[in-house]
Design an enzyme around this catalytic site. Structure first.
Site, short mmCIF file in Angstrom:
data_model
loop_
_atom_site.label_atom_id
_atom_site.label_comp_id
_atom_site.label_asym_id
_atom_site.label_seq_id
_atom_site.Cartn_x
_atom_site.Cartn_y
_atom_site.Cartn_z
N ARG A 126 46.35 63.28 40.00
CA ARG A 126 45.25 62.80 39.06
C ARG A 126 45.94 61.83 38.10
NH1 ARG A 126 43.29 67.78 40.58
NH2 ARG A 126 41.18 67.50 41.85
N LYS B 234 45.21 46.78 35.90
CA LYS B 234 44.42 46.60 37.15
C LYS B 234 45.52 47.07 38.30
CE LYS B 234 40.77 43.42 36.82
NZ LYS B 234 40.05 42.18 37.39
N GLU C 156 49.57 30.93 37.88
CA GLU C 156 48.73 31.69 36.81
C GLU C 156 49.02 31.01 35.57
OE1 GLU C 156 46.77 34.02 37.38
OE2 GLU C 156 47.24 34.89 39.63
N LYS D 55 46.45 36.91 28.03
CA LYS D 55 45.84 37.77 28.94
C LYS D 55 45.78 39.00 27.91
CE LYS D 55 45.88 40.22 33.04
NZ LYS D 55 46.51 40.33 34.57
N GLU E 15 36.14 45.48 32.26
CA GLU E 15 35.35 44.57 32.97
C GLU E 15 33.83 44.89 32.98
OE1 GLU E 15 36.39 42.85 36.65
OE2 GLU E 15 38.09 41.43 36.07
N ARG F 66 36.32 39.78 30.25
CA ARG F 66 37.57 39.77 31.11
C ARG F 66 37.67 38.92 32.57
NH1 ARG F 66 41.97 44.60 32.46
NH2 ARG F 66 43.16 43.67 33.94
N ASN G 146 39.58 35.87 36.35
CA ASN G 146 39.41 35.50 37.64
C ASN G 146 39.10 34.32 38.02
OD1 ASN G 146 39.55 38.21 38.60
ND2 ASN G 146 37.61 38.71 37.75
N HIS H 275 40.43 32.79 41.43
CA HIS H 275 40.62 33.84 42.31
C HIS H 275 39.27 34.21 43.12
CE1 HIS H 275 43.79 34.47 39.53
NE2 HIS H 275 44.12 35.48 40.16
N HIS I 109 41.09 34.54 46.55
CA HIS I 109 41.19 35.85 47.32
C HIS I 109 40.65 35.59 48.82
CE1 HIS I 109 41.64 38.74 43.47
NE2 HIS I 109 42.60 37.87 43.77
N HIS J 116 49.66 34.22 46.96
CA HIS J 116 48.73 34.39 46.25
C HIS J 116 48.65 33.15 45.14
CE1 HIS J 116 45.79 36.32 43.21
NE2 HIS J 116 46.89 36.12 42.36
#
Length: 362
Positions: A121, A143, A185, A227, A237, A242, A246, A249, A253, A266
């Protein structure tokens, strides 16, 4: 060594940026009072280059270090590799006071962080990013997660590291292919928040190509600063702030997923996604054509693709429906108004998406 702090209350952490300081990571880990058991996650190539130095530093500081290796490539950012890492955690007898360290690029960091966020956990984790893409983007913000065959990053969580340790010297061993992935990026940060930074990249591209460490230092530092501020304003988000990260992306993606994570890296996919978003904004009257051409010109000067080859347009549209920015069955896009400013909208019609993708795949 420079320090940029990501201010998130009790989850705040520093990003250390410097040169030739991997051998000092053991002291920093001691200063953070990390538990004595550490699982170091890396891949064969990175471990051969830097694993010995990192392990020696940690062991000299009194840590007990185990090693788990992951095959390189986005295709291995998977649930099957996650299970193997859980097994490594068990074999290494990690407890709640232990730490998982990711030494490598974005795939390693995402996997290591996701395992850390879920094993027992949650245990501490640290990132030692060794690619430009990881240093400017994936190592900052919390993330973590893995891909499914149907889409990228569909399983994951928000989980912040104790610290990030970005040694710029390691970038000297990267190929230009790997460097330009990270530059996609870097360009994104200029597009979403800093027109002056975008212009700096245009003017200093040859220095960056030569891996001039002064230029690389500024590119990494400014990217992390941008960032960090965005993440601080909307860590999970929930406020829509935020999501500007993206930019590029959404289509990017979908291109990765619909090609089985094999046709484009990527960074290449993000470049395609930025052009796609810019074309959509142009057709909607938000982003002037000369600005589209300026973005396209910089991406092409870097050597990044600006048209899609070998990926079916219908498959890309199908993958878009699984994007994490779909809300109430509506796909949200991050679109540019000008260089340095973007906005989030759900008003992009399916016909416009189809036409844009058809034009990109010509």
């Amino acid at each position: 060594m420079e320090t940029i702090k990501v201010n998130l209350g009790q989850r705040s952490y520093p990003v250390y940026i410097g040169q030739d300081f991997l051998a000092r990571v053991g002291k920093v880990a001691t200063d953070f009072h990390l538990g004595k058991k550490i699982l170091l996650v890396s891949d064969d190539q990175v471990d051969e280059l830097y694993g010995g130095k990192v392990r020696a530093s940690l062991q000299e500081a009194g840590f007990c270090v185990s090693l788990a290796k992951v095959p390189p490539g986005e295709i291995h950012k998977s649930l099957s590799q996650t299970i193997k890492l859980y097994e490594s955690c068990v074999e290494s007898k990690l407890d709640r006071d232990s730490t998982i360290i990711g030494l490598g690029g974005g795939v390693i960091g995402d996997l290591a962080g996701f395992v850390a966020s879920t094993y027992l956990r949650g245990v501490d984790f640290v990132l030692l990013p060794t690619t430009l893409l990881a240093q400017v983007d994936s190592s900052v913000g919390g993330k973590v997660g893995v891909d499914l065959p149907q889409g990228k990053n569909l399983v994951g969580s928000f989980y912040q590291p104790r610290f990030v340790y970005a040694d710029l010297t390691v970038l000297k061993t990267l190929s230009w292919q790997q460097v330009k992935e990270g530059l996609a990026e870097v360009v994104k940060y200029g597009m979403i928040k800093d027109a002056e930074f975008f212009g700096w990249v245009e003017k200093n591209l040859e220095r960056i190509k030569a891996l001039d460490l002064e230029a690389i230092d500024f590119a990494v530092r400014r990217s992390v600063e941008i960032k960090a501020k965005v993440v601080e304003a909307d860590e999970r988000e929930l406020k829509g702030k935020r999501q500007i990260l993206n930019f590029g992306h959404t289509i990017g993606h979908a291109v990765e997923a619909s090609s089985g994570y094999r046709s484009y890296t990527h960074g290449e996919a993000v470049a395609l996604g930025m052009i796609g978003a810019a074309r959509i904004a142009e057709r909607m009257g938000y982003f002037p054509s000369p600005m589209v051409e300026r973005l396209k010109g910089l991406l092409e000067a870097i050597g990044l693709p600006t048209c899609i080859e070998g990926v079916d347009e219908e498959k890309i549209r199908g993958a878009l429906q699984l994007d994490k920015k779909v809300r109430k069955d509506r796909l949200h896009f991050v679109l540019p108004r000008k260089i340095g400013e973007v906005f989030l909208t759900a008003e992009v019609s399916p016909d416009l998406i189809k036409k844009t993708l058809q034009d990109l795949t010509k």
